[in-house]
Design a protein around this motif. Structure first.
Motif, mmCIF file in Angstrom:
data_model
loop_
_atom_site.group_PDB
_atom_site.id
_atom_site.type_symbol
_atom_site.label_atom_id
_atom_site.label_comp_id
_atom_site.label_asym_id
_atom_site.label_seq_id
_atom_site.Cartn_x
_atom_site.Cartn_y
_atom_site.Cartn_z
ATOM 1 N N GLY A 263 48.061 38.795 48.099
ATOM 2 C CA GLY A 263 47.167 39.223 46.668
ATOM 3 C C GLY A 263 47.312 38.250 45.389
ATOM 4 O O GLY A 263 46.998 38.980 44.498
ATOM 5 N N GLY A 264 47.884 37.342 45.767
ATOM 6 C CA GLY A 264 47.462 36.509 44.307
ATOM 7 C C GLY A 264 48.882 35.898 43.946
ATOM 8 O O GLY A 264 48.774 35.824 42.137
ATOM 9 N N LEU A 265 49.743 37.136 44.222
ATOM 10 C CA LEU A 265 51.301 36.667 43.547
ATOM 11 C C LEU A 265 51.286 35.675 42.612
ATOM 12 O O LEU A 265 51.719 34.441 43.547
ATOM 13 N N LYS A 266 52.513 36.145 41.176
ATOM 14 C CA LYS A 266 52.961 34.681 40.861
ATOM 15 C C LYS A 266 54.503 34.926 41.374
ATOM 16 O O LYS A 266 54.481 36.456 41.569
ATOM 17 N N LYS A 267 55.415 33.608 40.673
ATOM 18 C CA LYS A 267 56.985 34.043 41.438
ATOM 19 C C LYS A 267 57.232 34.902 40.603
ATOM 20 O O LYS A 267 58.445 35.867 41.151
ATOM 21 N N GLN A 268 57.274 35.127 39.238
ATOM 22 C CA GLN A 268 57.352 35.946 38.179
ATOM 23 C C GLN A 268 57.913 37.510 39.362
ATOM 24 O O GLN A 268 58.023 38.466 38.491
ATOM 25 N N ASP A 269 55.612 37.597 39.118
ATOM 26 C CA ASP A 269 55.878 38.953 39.859
ATOM 27 C C ASP A 269 56.673 39.906 41.290
ATOM 28 O O ASP A 269 56.886 40.495 41.113
ATOM 29 N N LEU A 270 56.892 37.877 41.935
ATOM 30 C CA LEU A 270 57.745 38.781 43.629
ATOM 31 C C LEU A 270 58.956 39.278 42.619
ATOM 32 O O LEU A 270 60.015 40.339 43.331
ATOM 33 N N VAL A 271 59.561 38.841 41.742
ATOM 34 C CA VAL A 271 61.295 39.103 40.635
ATOM 35 C C VAL A 271 61.023 40.655 40.513
ATOM 36 O O VAL A 271 61.375 40.823 40.820
ATOM 37 N N LEU A 272 59.775 40.708 40.198
ATOM 38 C CA LEU A 272 59.832 42.131 39.425
ATOM 39 C C LEU A 272 59.725 43.126 40.359
ATOM 40 O O LEU A 272 59.818 44.306 40.862
ATOM 41 N N ARG A 273 58.581 42.881 41.389
ATOM 42 C CA ARG A 273 57.702 44.055 42.004
ATOM 43 C C ARG A 273 59.257 44.158 42.842
ATOM 44 O O ARG A 273 59.190 45.665 44.144
ATOM 45 N N ASN A 274 60.560 43.172 43.122
ATOM 46 C CA ASN A 274 61.386 43.578 44.623
ATOM 47 C C ASN A 274 62.576 43.276 44.265
ATOM 48 O O ASN A 274 63.716 43.283 44.786
#
Length: 368
Positions: free
Chosen positions: A348-359
């Motif tokens: 869905g177009g996630l940024k790298k920092q979004d991955l850190v937060l979401r996971n």
């Protein structure tokens, strides 16, 4: 032991400014000048004056800041006898505003009855002088001169000679430290936080706030966090699970207005260790709004990802860099960029920092 003049000593000390490895020679000259056998420069903790053992010393059991001690002496102190060192207790209770000898508080006769004597006796050491050469909010730097029996009988003379050159030792130590920092390429974080839209807080290595942006100031004013320059950062206790262990002590607020809507993460942690073990550096803490819905499975288990995409996404969620994938897979940088581009589209177009937060919760669960 040779005759050393004040000029000889000053020359040796001056050489340490541009080359920290010259401290071993300078400490030898200092011992000869003052009338001591061995010398040590060490970083001490604020609370109990415990010696902070630098990484290099733990790896090699030697350092330019240690003169006269063998590797075996250093290792046995660090792993066994440091725990029963009565001199350290004296230093903790009597800060060396001016240099003093340990026999002032613990007579040599009583010293021989301690467990520490097993370490001292084979070396012929019976007394020790302590002096402060540097101090800041995180700790202080100690200079210790160790004396044999003959030298200890002239302890007043040793103290007098040390006092006459201590200002020079301190000045050269401070100058050398400044050169070390400049050469390391370390620079304090630039004032870019004002341009960040999310709340952003810059800390030093003691977790004291050095800078906040307007968004963080608003969050602090609202009572969600306490982020005031020159004061220790305070975050809600419930946020501790999102923070690395070195920041657990700042999660000490029983509550925080609207804290359930926010989540912190450390975006950058820059650390520099000096030869003595003293640390400098900074940390950047971002506080972002939580995602509306929690993930049921980690992003790297997304059904549409292929195996390489899963490995790269997992690496990024753990705080890695996109460019690491090239080495991870043994492929070109361009091919790796294509893998990340494909994975992003599937997520869905996630940024790298979004991955850190979401996971983050999934990562924490795996670490337990």
């Amino acid at each position: 032991m040779k005759d050393v003049t004040a000029a000889d000593l000053l020359t040796a000390l001056a050489r340490t400014v541009l080359d920290s490895h010259e401290w071993n020679n300078a400490l030898r000259e200092l011992c000869d000048y003052c009338g001591a056998s061995k010398a040590l420069i060490s970083r001490r903790s604020v609370k109990d004056a415990q010696i902070i053992i630098p990484t290099q010393v733990r790896d090699q059991w030697q350092s330019p800041l240690i003169y006269g001690f063998s590797k075996q002496d250093v290792e046995s102190f660090a792993t066994q006898f440091g725990a029963v060192d009565p001199w350290n207790q004296i230093e903790a209770q009597n800060f060396p505003y001016t240099p003093y000898a340990m026999q002032r508080f613990l007579p040599i006769k009583q010293l021989r009855e301690t467990a520490f004597w097993q370490w001292l006796e084979p070396q012929g050491i019976v007394d020790c002088i302590v002096a402060k050469i540097d101090q800041d909010e995180s700790g202080w730097t100690a200079l210790n001169l160790h004396l044999d029996a003959d030298q200890a009988r002239d302890v007043d003379g040793v103290l007098q000679r040390l006092a006459s050159v201590l200002a020079d030792v301190s000045a050269m130590w401070t100058a050398g430290r400044d050169v070390f920092i400049a050469r390391s390429g370390f620079r304090p974080v630039p004032s870019i936080v004002d341009y960040m839209s999310d709340p952003c807080i810059v800390l030093n290595v003691q977790n004291v706030v050095s800078d906040v942006n307007p968004a963080a100031s608003e969050l602090s004013a609202a009572g969600t966090v306490v982020a005031k320059p020159k004061s220790k950062l305070q975050l809600p206790k419930t946020w501790q699970r999102y923070l690395p262990s070195k920041l657990h002590d700042v999660a000490n607020l029983d509550g925080g207005v609207g804290m359930e809507n926010w989540q912190p993460f450390v975006a950058r942690d820059v650390r520099l260790e000096h030869l003595s073990g003293e640390e400098d550096g900074y940390r950047i803490v971002f506080i972002v709004r939580k995602q509306a819905a929690a993930l049921e499975v980690p992003d790297w288990n997304h059904a549409d990802l292929n195996e390489r995409e899963k490995l790269l996404v997992r690496h990024l969620a753990q705080g890695g860099q996109v460019k690491d994938g090239a080495a991870l897979f043994g492929i070109s940088v361009r091919a790796n960029a294509d893998i990340w581009k494909s994975a992003r589209l599937k997520l869905g177009g996630l940024k790298k920092q979004d991955l850190v937060l979401r996971n983050r919760d999934f990562i924490k669960d795996e670490e337990r």
